[in-house]
Write a protein that holds these residues in place. Structure first.
Motif, mmCIF file in Angstrom:
data_model
loop_
_atom_site.group_PDB
_atom_site.id
_atom_site.type_symbol
_atom_site.label_atom_id
_atom_site.label_comp_id
_atom_site.label_asym_id
_atom_site.label_seq_id
_atom_site.Cartn_x
_atom_site.Cartn_y
_atom_site.Cartn_z
ATOM 1 N N SER A 45 0.823 -1.216 0.000
ATOM 2 C CA SER A 45 0.000 0.000 0.000
ATOM 3 C C SER A 45 0.858 1.266 0.000
ATOM 4 N N THR A 46 2.106 1.137 -0.400
ATOM 5 C CA THR A 46 3.029 2.269 -0.441
ATOM 6 C C THR A 46 2.409 3.447 -1.196
ATOM 7 N N ARG A 47 2.491 4.638 -0.605
ATOM 8 C CA ARG A 47 1.941 5.836 -1.236
ATOM 9 C C ARG A 47 2.930 6.392 -2.250
ATOM 10 N N VAL A 48 2.425 6.638 -3.463
ATOM 11 C CA VAL A 48 3.256 7.185 -4.538
ATOM 12 C C VAL A 48 2.491 8.313 -5.227
ATOM 13 N N ARG A 49 3.258 9.175 -5.878
ATOM 14 C CA ARG A 49 2.655 10.249 -6.678
ATOM 15 C C ARG A 49 3.247 10.146 -8.075
ATOM 16 N N HIS A 53 -1.551 8.159 -4.747
ATOM 17 C CA HIS A 53 -2.246 6.876 -4.754
ATOM 18 C C HIS A 53 -1.520 5.872 -3.876
ATOM 19 N N ARG A 54 -2.235 4.880 -3.414
ATOM 20 C CA ARG A 54 -1.610 3.674 -2.902
ATOM 21 C C ARG A 54 -1.234 2.801 -4.096
ATOM 22 N N LEU A 55 -0.086 2.136 -4.009
ATOM 23 C CA LEU A 55 0.357 1.322 -5.135
ATOM 24 C C LEU A 55 -0.613 0.182 -5.422
ATOM 25 N N LEU A 70 -8.211 -11.786 -12.472
ATOM 26 C CA LEU A 70 -7.044 -11.218 -11.811
ATOM 27 C C LEU A 70 -7.482 -10.314 -10.671
ATOM 28 N N ALA A 71 -6.826 -10.456 -9.530
ATOM 29 C CA ALA A 71 -7.167 -9.650 -8.360
ATOM 30 C C ALA A 71 -5.890 -9.090 -7.751
ATOM 31 N N VAL A 72 -6.023 -7.943 -7.091
ATOM 32 C CA VAL A 72 -4.900 -7.353 -6.381
ATOM 33 C C VAL A 72 -5.016 -7.689 -4.905
ATOM 34 N N VAL A 73 -3.957 -8.203 -4.349
ATOM 35 C CA VAL A 73 -3.895 -8.538 -2.928
ATOM 36 C C VAL A 73 -2.883 -7.605 -2.268
ATOM 37 N N THR A 74 -3.294 -6.929 -1.225
ATOM 38 C CA THR A 74 -2.375 -6.033 -0.516
ATOM 39 C C THR A 74 -1.392 -6.851 0.297
ATOM 40 N N ALA A 131 6.023 6.327 4.560
ATOM 41 C CA ALA A 131 4.984 7.198 4.006
ATOM 42 C C ALA A 131 5.576 8.527 3.559
ATOM 43 N N ASP A 132 5.111 8.996 2.419
ATOM 44 C CA ASP A 132 5.409 10.313 1.856
ATOM 45 C C ASP A 132 6.792 10.446 1.205
ATOM 46 N N VAL A 133 7.629 9.405 1.274
ATOM 47 C CA VAL A 133 8.932 9.495 0.611
ATOM 48 C C VAL A 133 8.761 9.643 -0.900
ATOM 49 N N LEU A 134 7.808 8.917 -1.488
ATOM 50 C CA LEU A 134 7.622 8.913 -2.938
ATOM 51 C C LEU A 134 6.477 9.824 -3.393
ATOM 52 N N THR A 135 6.038 10.718 -2.516
ATOM 53 C CA THR A 135 4.979 11.647 -2.897
ATOM 54 C C THR A 135 5.489 13.082 -3.038
#
Length: 264
Positions: free
Chosen positions: A154-158, A190-192, A206-210, A222-226
């Motif tokens: 769930s890594t946050r990215v921008r 977004h969350r990845l 196909l499904a996404v599993v966290t 959190a916020d490093v990649l945003t």
């Protein structure tokens, strides 16, 4: 203005060259396929002769820490030396958002070393740190698919479109050197794992599993990649980008031609 674009896979290099030419600038491009190799120094002096601006969009061929550091140290040393001999007035390099907060990752440490070499070279310079490219979201998602599931954290990215990154680089290149860093990213955080769902939309079965331990971006704070606060945002939204490219996003291809060394 006479601009030279060095290195890269073509994802950034090709649109950047087109943008600059369309705005009336004289542009030359150098990469191994043209006989220019920054790692060995081959062809650099001839390529840079008479240029005003050099834009380096190259990347290490591997995320292995020693390989990345060796590549960056040698190639950037050769490039700055050639730029000084050519009297280049502005050197622009493409880096990654968040590298200063991830020095433990080999590819990030290499990027920071590249920035330092350029900063200490005496050349007028600009560093553009860009968010995760949309194309790499697709790559990460495709590589995560196994047995009908894509396991993503769930890594946050921008993330940002490569086309917007090329526009930002062009704008920096034809203006005065920043003597510092400009950070750019897309308009949304977004969350990845959520981006994986958007990428795989319409693929039945196909499904996404966290999974907070999965993939190259697992465990990043959190916020490093945003880029918050103060990041410069560009307009293209990931969901809109996917809708315009249904074949690419709908298949979450893994044959994009990039390696994970380009992700961060």
């Amino acid at each position: 203005m006479r601009v030279v674009v060095v290195g890269g896979t073509g994802l950034i290099r090709s649109p950047l060259v087109d943008i600059l030419r369309n705005h009336g600038h004289g542009v030359r491009s150098g990469f191994p396929g043209t006989g220019v190799d920054a790692f060995t120094g081959e062809g650099l002096d001839e390529l840079l002769r008479g240029s005003d601006v050099v834009v380096d969009v190259s990347n290490a061929p591997s995320s292995d820490a020693d390989t990345a550091m060796r590549y960056v140290t040698r190639s950037t040393g050769h490039l700055t030396g050639a730029a000084l001999r050519a009297g280049v007035r502005h050197l622009v390099i493409l880096s990654s958002l968040g590298v200063e907060r991830l020095p433990g990752m080999g590819c990030c440490r290499a990027k920071l070393t590249q920035e330092r070499i350029v900063r200490d070279s005496g050349l007028p310079y600009s560093v553009v740190r860009a968010g995760l490219f949309f194309e790499f979201v697709e790559l990460i998602t495709g590589l995560a698919v196994q047995d009908g599931q894509a396991r993503l954290p769930s890594t946050r990215v921008r993330p940002i479109a490569a086309s917007d990154t090329a526009l930002a680089l062009a704008a920096v290149a034809v203006n005065d050197p920043l003597q510092g860093v400009r950070r750019i990213a897309g308009p949304e955080i977004h969350r990845l794992d959520r981006l994986g769902e958007i990428t795989l939309a319409g693929q039945s079965g196909l499904a996404v599993v966290t999974d907070e331990t999965a993939g190259p971006l697992a465990g990043i704070p959190a916020d490093v990649l945003t880029g918050d606060p103060g990041v410069e945002t560009w307009a293209t939204r990931y969901e809109d980008w996917c809708k315009e490219r249904p074949v690419r996003c709908g298949r979450a291809r893994t044959d994009t031609g990039f390696s994970l060394s380009h992700v961060v």
